[in-house]
Design an enzyme around this catalytic site. Structure first.
Site, PDB file in Angstrom:
ATOM      1  CG  ASP A  83     -54.463   9.420  39.201  1.00 20.22           C
ATOM      2  OD1 ASP A  83     -53.971   9.793  38.124  1.00 20.22           O
ATOM      3  OD2 ASP A  83     -55.620   8.981  39.308  1.00 20.22           O
ATOM      4  CG  HIS A 229     -52.510   5.930  42.707  1.00 21.87           C
ATOM      5  ND1 HIS A 229     -52.939   4.786  42.068  1.00 21.87           N
ATOM      6  CD2 HIS A 229     -53.592   6.737  42.824  1.00 21.87           C
ATOM      7  CE1 HIS A 229     -54.244   4.889  41.807  1.00 21.87           C
ATOM      8  NE2 HIS A 229     -54.651   6.062  42.250  1.00 21.87           N
TER       9      HIS A 229
END
Length: 279
Positions: A83, A229
């Site tokens: 992400d 992430h």
């Protein structure tokens, strides 16, 4: 490869179902209050409203439409999702994925993609997936956005990513994983399926890669959707990814994209052999 019995890519049903359900629930609350008094009506009202908040704040909740949190595979393959990019970490992460023969889906933020379109194209060119992660990533208030702002976030991210790659994303990850009733209509309009996760290490806030990977291992299983992430403020995202991929190798886990289960051979990733390591 045969397609799974239940489609993985599932857009939400028409939003009228949610509003009909809400109206019916409140009619039941009102009836209980009328017939049995506040001692029954008040708890019923509180529970009905708490369920609405639970649906928004629990990433795996399906109250506001389908949310994919695991893939239907029995062998040691997982869906690696990344992400918050693109970022200054993207190129290094792409090199790591190549070195380990791994594939991932990058859930990209529209405004960040517009600022780094070459990185978006590089992700696609190397055979990875691209998903919509909103236009501006309003992490504090995404769960509470109203219909107009929610539509802008989803449609805006979709338009930017489509404009860069020429293909509209099929997958959407809500910011911080939180959805609300107003996510349903724009997801349905753009043919997007919401993706949650089943294994995470809180790498966006935890700076120690060993801690991150240890947390992921606790819930790692065949078909897990792993949340990672890039571009975290602590600056250790690449280190965490490198350690995670080494642990995948050691544990005999490979990666795949969900399109491989839907019969698209272009999206199949090479399984990682146990004991393999990056050159």
């Amino acid at each position: 490869m045969s397609s799974p019995a239940t489609p993985l890519h599932r857009v939400p049903p028409h939003p009228r179902r949610i509003w009909i359900g809400f109206v019916l629930s409140q009619m039941i609350v009102a009836a209980l209050w009328w017939w049995l008094g506040w001692r029954a009506g008040l708890p019923a009202m509180v529970l009905s409203h708490l369920s609405l908040f639970w649906g928004a704040l629990w990433p795996q909740s399906r109250l506001y439409g389908p949310a994919l949190s695991r893939l239907p595979v029995a062998d040691k393959r997982v869906w690696l999702t990344i992400d918050d990019g693109p970022s200054g970490d993207t190129a290094a992460i792409l090199d790591l994925l190549d070195a380990h023969g791994a594939k991932a889906t990058f859930f990209l933020v529209g405004e960040r993609a517009a600022a780094r379109p070459d990185l978006v194209r590089a992700i696609a060119a190397r055979g990875h997936g691209i998903g919509n992660h909103s236009q501006a990533h309003p992490s504090r208030w995404f769960w509470a956005l109203g219909p107009r702002r929610m539509r802008e976030e989803i449609a805006g991210g979709q338009a930017i990513l489509r404009g860069i790659t020429g293909q509209p994303p099929r997958w959407f990850r809500a910011v911080v994983g939180m959805a609300n009733p107003f996510t349903v209509a724009p997801l349905r309009e753009h043919g997007l399926s919401r993706v949650a996760w089943s294994a995470r290490g809180f790498d966006a806030v935890a700076p120690d890669p060993a801690t991150v990977v240890s947390r992921i291992e606790r819930t790692l299983a065949p078909g897990a959707i792993v949340l990672m992430h890039e571009g975290a403020g602590h600056g250790r995202s690449v280190d965490a990814m490198a350690l995670l991929l080494r642990r995948f190798d050691a544990l005999g886990y490979g990666t795949l994209l969900p399109e491989a289960l839907e019969g698209d051979p272009r999206s199949r990733a090479r399984p990682v052999a146990a004991g393999a390591h990056a050159p």
